[in-house]
Design a protein around this motif. Structure first.
Motif, PDB file in Angstrom:
ATOM      1  N   GLU A  29       0.833  -1.196   0.000  1.00  0.00           N
ATOM      2  CA  GLU A  29       0.000   0.000   0.000  1.00  0.00           C
ATOM      3  C   GLU A  29       0.877   1.260   0.000  1.00  0.00           C
ATOM      4  O   GLU A  29       1.619   1.513   0.957  1.00  0.00           O
ATOM      5  N   PRO A  30       0.799   2.090  -1.056  1.00  0.00           N
ATOM      6  CA  PRO A  30       1.610   3.320  -1.104  1.00  0.00           C
ATOM      7  C   PRO A  30       1.371   4.236   0.092  1.00  0.00           C
ATOM      8  O   PRO A  30       2.311   4.875   0.576  1.00  0.00           O
ATOM      9  N   ALA A  31       0.146   4.291   0.591  1.00  0.00           N
ATOM     10  CA  ALA A  31      -0.145   5.176   1.729  1.00  0.00           C
ATOM     11  C   ALA A  31       0.629   4.737   2.960  1.00  0.00           C
ATOM     12  O   ALA A  31       1.110   5.580   3.737  1.00  0.00           O
ATOM     13  N   ASN A  32       0.747   3.426   3.153  1.00  0.00           N
ATOM     14  CA  ASN A  32       1.510   2.927   4.299  1.00  0.00           C
ATOM     15  C   ASN A  32       2.992   3.267   4.165  1.00  0.00           C
ATOM     16  O   ASN A  32       3.655   3.635   5.143  1.00  0.00           O
ATOM     17  N   LEU A  33       3.519   3.125   2.956  1.00  0.00           N
ATOM     18  CA  LEU A  33       4.924   3.468   2.736  1.00  0.00           C
ATOM     19  C   LEU A  33       5.168   4.962   2.952  1.00  0.00           C
ATOM     20  O   LEU A  33       6.206   5.350   3.489  1.00  0.00           O
ATOM     21  N   GLN A  34       4.203   5.787   2.537  1.00  0.00           N
ATOM     22  CA  GLN A  34       4.345   7.231   2.747  1.00  0.00           C
ATOM     23  C   GLN A  34       4.363   7.571   4.227  1.00  0.00           C
ATOM     24  O   GLN A  34       5.135   8.424   4.678  1.00  0.00           O
ATOM     25  N   LEU A  35       3.515   6.889   5.004  1.00  0.00           N
ATOM     26  CA  LEU A  35       3.496   7.118   6.448  1.00  0.00           C
ATOM     27  C   LEU A  35       4.825   6.710   7.073  1.00  0.00           C
ATOM     28  O   LEU A  35       5.399   7.451   7.889  1.00  0.00           O
ATOM     29  N   LEU A  36       5.309   5.528   6.710  1.00  0.00           N
ATOM     30  CA  LEU A  36       6.601   5.063   7.239  1.00  0.00           C
ATOM     31  C   LEU A  36       7.716   6.024   6.833  1.00  0.00           C
ATOM     32  O   LEU A  36       8.634   6.284   7.617  1.00  0.00           O
ATOM     33  N   LYS A  37       7.634   6.534   5.632  1.00  0.00           N
ATOM     34  CA  LYS A  37       8.655   7.475   5.165  1.00  0.00           C
ATOM     35  C   LYS A  37       8.669   8.734   6.033  1.00  0.00           C
ATOM     36  O   LYS A  37       9.739   9.207   6.437  1.00  0.00           O
ATOM     37  N   ARG A  38       7.511   9.272   6.321  1.00  0.00           N
ATOM     38  CA  ARG A  38       7.448  10.488   7.139  1.00  0.00           C
ATOM     39  C   ARG A  38       8.016  10.248   8.531  1.00  0.00           C
ATOM     40  O   ARG A  38       8.689  11.116   9.100  1.00  0.00           O
ATOM     41  N   VAL A  39       7.764   9.081   9.074  1.00  0.00           N
ATOM     42  CA  VAL A  39       8.205   8.775  10.439  1.00  0.00           C
ATOM     43  C   VAL A  39       9.709   8.506  10.488  1.00  0.00           C
ATOM     44  O   VAL A  39      10.408   8.957  11.409  1.00  0.00           O
ATOM     45  N   LEU A  40      10.234   7.800   9.497  1.00  0.00           N
ATOM     46  CA  LEU A  40      11.594   7.253   9.596  1.00  0.00           C
ATOM     47  C   LEU A  40      12.641   8.004   8.771  1.00  0.00           C
ATOM     48  O   LEU A  40      13.829   7.875   9.043  1.00  0.00           O
ATOM     49  N   GLU A  41      12.211   8.778   7.782  1.00  0.00           N
ATOM     50  CA  GLU A  41      13.183   9.416   6.895  1.00  0.00           C
ATOM     51  C   GLU A  41      14.141  10.366   7.616  1.00  0.00           C
ATOM     52  O   GLU A  41      15.311  10.465   7.235  1.00  0.00           O
TER      53      GLU A  41
END
Length: 242
Positions: A29-41
């Motif tokens: 799910e792209p939305a899940n990856l975007q959320l993880l990106k915001r948290v971990l980037e």
């Protein structure tokens, strides 16, 4: 080849300290990856995979410090992915953290049984996810430093053996015998580990003995024996805390 591998073991932890750890995030799910990106980037270098086969290829090629893996994915589930990761020597040691909407105890138990180091349920708590990842990366770093320490010990032991033409196999045999003796005496496992790790250093003091004495083919005279008997003291000075 063995020497190259051990030298790499010494070098890898140092190089790893020079850059941010890489995480491989796997979710369809792209939305899940975007959320993880915001948290971990802000904290890590990130790579992304949308399905299991892509995750396997990237894990082998990139060798990430940790994989954050979804379970419910089309084609290949996260469970199938981790089984293949653990079956491949090139990726078996990479820690895997499941991040999934499956929150039952049975689901968590299955994920951990398959080899995951942790299990985080969605919707994620950013603070919890970051803390879990930080903890497991610290454990990996500690293991790498321990391998580095052991590689240095082995090399110092080999350096001492080169002084009198002994082979590296002698160091290995002697270490294994020391462990077996400790086990036979009923020593606890921690002590057995320590004695096996430290045993290669038993002759390190030979480095300080002149070759004319250490390699003398005949008997040593009294003065030469006096020098030879400094061998333990030299070893203590090399290994001491000062």
């Amino acid at each position: 080849m063995k020497d190259d591998t051990a030298l790499q073991a010494v070098w890898t932890p140092w190089t790893a300290l020079q850059e941010r750890p890489r995480l491989l995030l796997v979710d369809d799910e792209p939305a899940n990856l975007q959320l993880l990106k915001r948290v971990l980037e802000p904290l890590y270098t990130l790579s992304f995979a949308r399905h299991g086969m892509q995750a396997l290829e990237m894990a082998k090629r990139l060798q990430p410090a940790l994989i954050v893996l979804d379970v419910m994915m089309p084609g290949m589930t996260g469970h199938e992915v981790i089984v293949q990761l653990k079956a491949d020597a090139a990726t078996a040691s990479i820690p895997v953290l499941f991040c999934t909407a499956l929150g039952d105890e049975e689901d968590e138990a299955r994920g951990l049984d398959l080899g995951a180091v942790d299990y985080v349920t969605k919707p994620i708590s950013p603070a919890v996810l970051k803390a879990r990842i930080r903890t497991h990366l610290a454990l990996v770093q500690r293991q790498e430093l321990e391998r580095t320490r052991q590689a240095v010990i082995w090399r110092l032991g080999r350096a001492a053996e080169f002084k009198d033409n002994e082979t590296g196999r002698h160091v290995i045999r002697m270490s294994k015998f020391c462990r077996l003796i400790a086990q036979a005496l009923g020593a606890p496992p921690v002590f057995c580990d320590l004695i096996e790790a430290a045993a290669p250093m038993h002759d390190i003091g030979k480095i300080g003995i002149p070759d004319r004495i250490l390699l003398k083919p005949g008997k040593l005279d009294e003065d030469e024996w006096a020098v030879m008997r400094t061998h333990p003291l030299i070893g203590a000075q090399i290994l001491g805390k000062r």
